[in-house]
Design an enzyme around this catalytic site. Structure first.
Site, PDB file in Angstrom:
ATOM      1  N   SER A  14     -19.441 -23.672 -16.927  1.00 10.69           N
ATOM      2  CA  SER A  14     -18.181 -24.001 -17.586  1.00 10.69           C
ATOM      3  C   SER A  14     -18.510 -24.768 -18.867  1.00 10.69           C
ATOM      4  O   SER A  14     -19.410 -24.357 -19.601  1.00 10.69           O
ATOM      5  CB  SER A  14     -17.301 -24.780 -16.620  1.00 10.69           C
ATOM      6  OG  SER A  14     -16.008 -24.930 -17.132  1.00 10.69           O
ATOM      7  N   HIS A  41     -16.650 -19.826 -17.969  1.00 12.36           N
ATOM      8  CA  HIS A  41     -15.275 -20.138 -18.379  1.00 12.36           C
ATOM      9  C   HIS A  41     -15.234 -20.207 -19.895  1.00 12.36           C
ATOM     10  O   HIS A  41     -16.012 -20.943 -20.488  1.00 12.36           O
ATOM     11  CB  HIS A  41     -14.843 -21.515 -17.846  1.00 12.36           C
ATOM     12  CG  HIS A  41     -14.845 -21.610 -16.356  1.00 12.36           C
ATOM     13  ND1 HIS A  41     -14.882 -22.810 -15.699  1.00 12.36           N
ATOM     14  CD2 HIS A  41     -14.800 -20.661 -15.391  1.00 12.36           C
ATOM     15  CE1 HIS A  41     -14.858 -22.613 -14.392  1.00 12.36           C
ATOM     16  NE2 HIS A  41     -14.822 -21.312 -14.172  1.00 12.36           N
ATOM     17  N   ASP A 134     -15.252 -25.778  -9.780  1.00 10.67           N
ATOM     18  CA  ASP A 134     -15.507 -24.375  -9.491  1.00 10.67           C
ATOM     19  C   ASP A 134     -17.001 -24.175  -9.195  1.00 10.67           C
ATOM     20  O   ASP A 134     -17.842 -24.857  -9.772  1.00 10.67           O
ATOM     21  CB  ASP A 134     -15.095 -23.535 -10.721  1.00 10.67           C
ATOM     22  CG  ASP A 134     -14.878 -22.073 -10.388  1.00 10.67           C
ATOM     23  OD1 ASP A 134     -14.767 -21.737  -9.186  1.00 10.67           O
ATOM     24  OD2 ASP A 134     -14.808 -21.256 -11.321  1.00 10.67           O
TER      25      ASP A 134
END
Lengths: 189, 270
Positions: A14, A41, A134
């Protein structure tokens, strides 16, 4: 195609992870016996930018994932933004626009869990820097399916929250900094 | 709980046996996730409990269909796609005396209303019929009301503007109690009906067919079946529009259709 022979590396990241990827891809072997799937992401407007920069820096073939793209050995596959990326028993990659998971689409958990169910002990999952939780549940699922788990050393991470959260909740096979990840991918693991 | 492969098979065959819906050609990874979500939302501890309800409660099954299919959508989703529709496609089909458009897998209807707004701004709405179909009766009930959560309007207005929209987006709806009710004159040009791409046939001929982010849930064979159905419903020079990551490159249609520009819109050549 020899699906059984395919070794798969799925890398999830991310915030800060694009920089890490840029430090890894120039040092990958040109014709490895594995394929890499990147699940990061990012904003949809950055899609082609990421594909372009990875292509420029990598000796491996770079393939942007569309619906039912077939996995092949020796290539880097990049998940598009705004879709979850799933692994099919046929060796295909499929996409899904269902609800966000952990405020994210693609969700790293979704891809790790889906890859674990199909690729079992032929899967290596690597979780990089990031600012949300996540990936943790996905890594647990990878372990339960006999896969190999690497977490970026939070000390080496731009944003340590995501790898630290994973470390608090599961025991990986290795904790590595960026150089360590490069060495691992060149080790013939 | 997580359903095993054989339990998933049992669910697929029970649904087919009792209701005739065939999910066997759906992409397995995604369908597995939908089934597991259904088990979680319904607090099931045994797949047999779900099977039993499906067998005995047709009303419940209608909800199951809605839950097994993905119904995440938005207005002017992928603004660049709508920009191309606006600038390249509508001027072409607008020359016809009467326009028919099919939204296959329209879900809760956000993209149908987006299209109606585009048509309105091209002064084409009055001579157009928008056919909107979905496998799930539940989502069609929502779609035909034209009422969407007000909190999403900010995002939709941004999408609309990026797609080349010049009007004040809020003129198309009335805001009330957290809801946005779109104008009845838009709804008046829409026909909603249940249609299953897996088992139903072509029911008309269209100038433009939109089927966005539906084929991603089908395996290759079922994709080819659906694409053939679209082909049967398009005249030469008709347009087919798919989702941004969907492609007909390796399908039965590839050699007879030409991509218009960058977006996923193809023209039927022969």
């Amino acid at each position: 195609m020899e699906k059984a022979a395919l070794k798969l590396v799925v890398i999830g990241g991310s915030a800060g992870s694009v920089d890490v990827i840029m430090r890894i891809v120039p040092f990958l072997p040109s014709d490895p016996d594995f394929s890499i799937v990147l699940v990061l992401h990012r904003k949809s407007s950055d899609d082609t930018t990421l594909e372009d920069v990875v292509s420029i820096k990598s000796a491996m073939k770079v393939i942007p994932v569309e619906d039912k793209t077939m996995l092949e050995t020796g290539a880097i596959f990049i998940a598009p933004s705004d879709y979850h990326l799933l692994f099919e028993p046929t060796g295909e990659l499929s996409l899904d626009v269902s609800e966000k998971i952990n405020y994210s689409r693609p969700s790293i958990d979704v891809s790790f869990e889906s890859a674990a169910a199909i690729y079992k002990n032929r899967l290596t999952a690597i979780l990089l820097t990031g600012a949300n939780s996540d990936g943790t549940a996905g890594l647990i699922s990878v372990k339960e399916n006999d896969g190999f788990v690497i977490i970026q050393d939070p000390e080496s991470a731009d944003i340590p929250f995501m790898p630290a959260n994973a470390l608090e909740n599961m025991t990986p096979d290795l904790v590595l900094d960026v150089d360590g990840i490069v060495n691992f991918l060149n080790s013939g693991f | 709980m997580t359903a095993t492969d054989s339990e998933i098979e049992a669910i697929i065959s029970t649904i087919f046996e009792y209701y005739g819906y065939d999910f066997s050609g759906y992409s397995r990874a995604s369908l597995n996730r939908r089934v597991n979500r259904l088990l979680e939302l319904g607090n099931y501890s045994h797949v047999e409990d779900l099977l039993s309800r499906i067998r005995h409660e047709p009303d419940y099954f209608e909800r199951v269909v809605g839950d097994l299919t993905v119904n995440v959508t938005e207005m002017f989703r992928d603004p660049q796609f709508y920009k191309q529709l606006r600038e390249k496609i509508l001027p072409i089909i607008g020359t016809k005396p009467f326009i028919r458009i099919w939204h296959a897998g329209c879900s809760t209807g956000e993209e149908v209303f987006s299209m109606a707004i585009l048509l309105d701004e091209h002064k084409l709405l009055e001579k157009t019929l928008l056919y909107a179909t979905d496998i799930s009766p539940d989502v069609l009930q929502t779609a035909k009301k034209g009422i969407f959560p007000l909190r999403q309007m900010k995002q939709y207005a941004e999408n609309y503007a990026s797609s080349g929209g010049k009007e004040d987006f809020s003129k198309y709806y009335m805001a009330n109690y957290g809801l946005a009710k779109f104008e009845d004159r838009l709804i008046a040009r829409m026909v909603f009906s249940q249609h299953n791409l897996v088992s139903d046939r072509s029911f008309n001929e269209f100038d433009l067919i939109l089927c966005r982010n539906v084929l991603i849930y089908f395996d290759k064979d079922l994709q080819n079946r659906a694409l053939t159905l679209f082909d049967d419903s398009l005249p030469n020079l008709g347009f087919l529009a798919l989702g941004s990551k969907e492609n007909i490159k390796f399908s039965v249609l590839s050699h007879r259709y030409q991509q218009v520009e960058r977006e996923k819109i193809w023209k039927k050549l022969r």
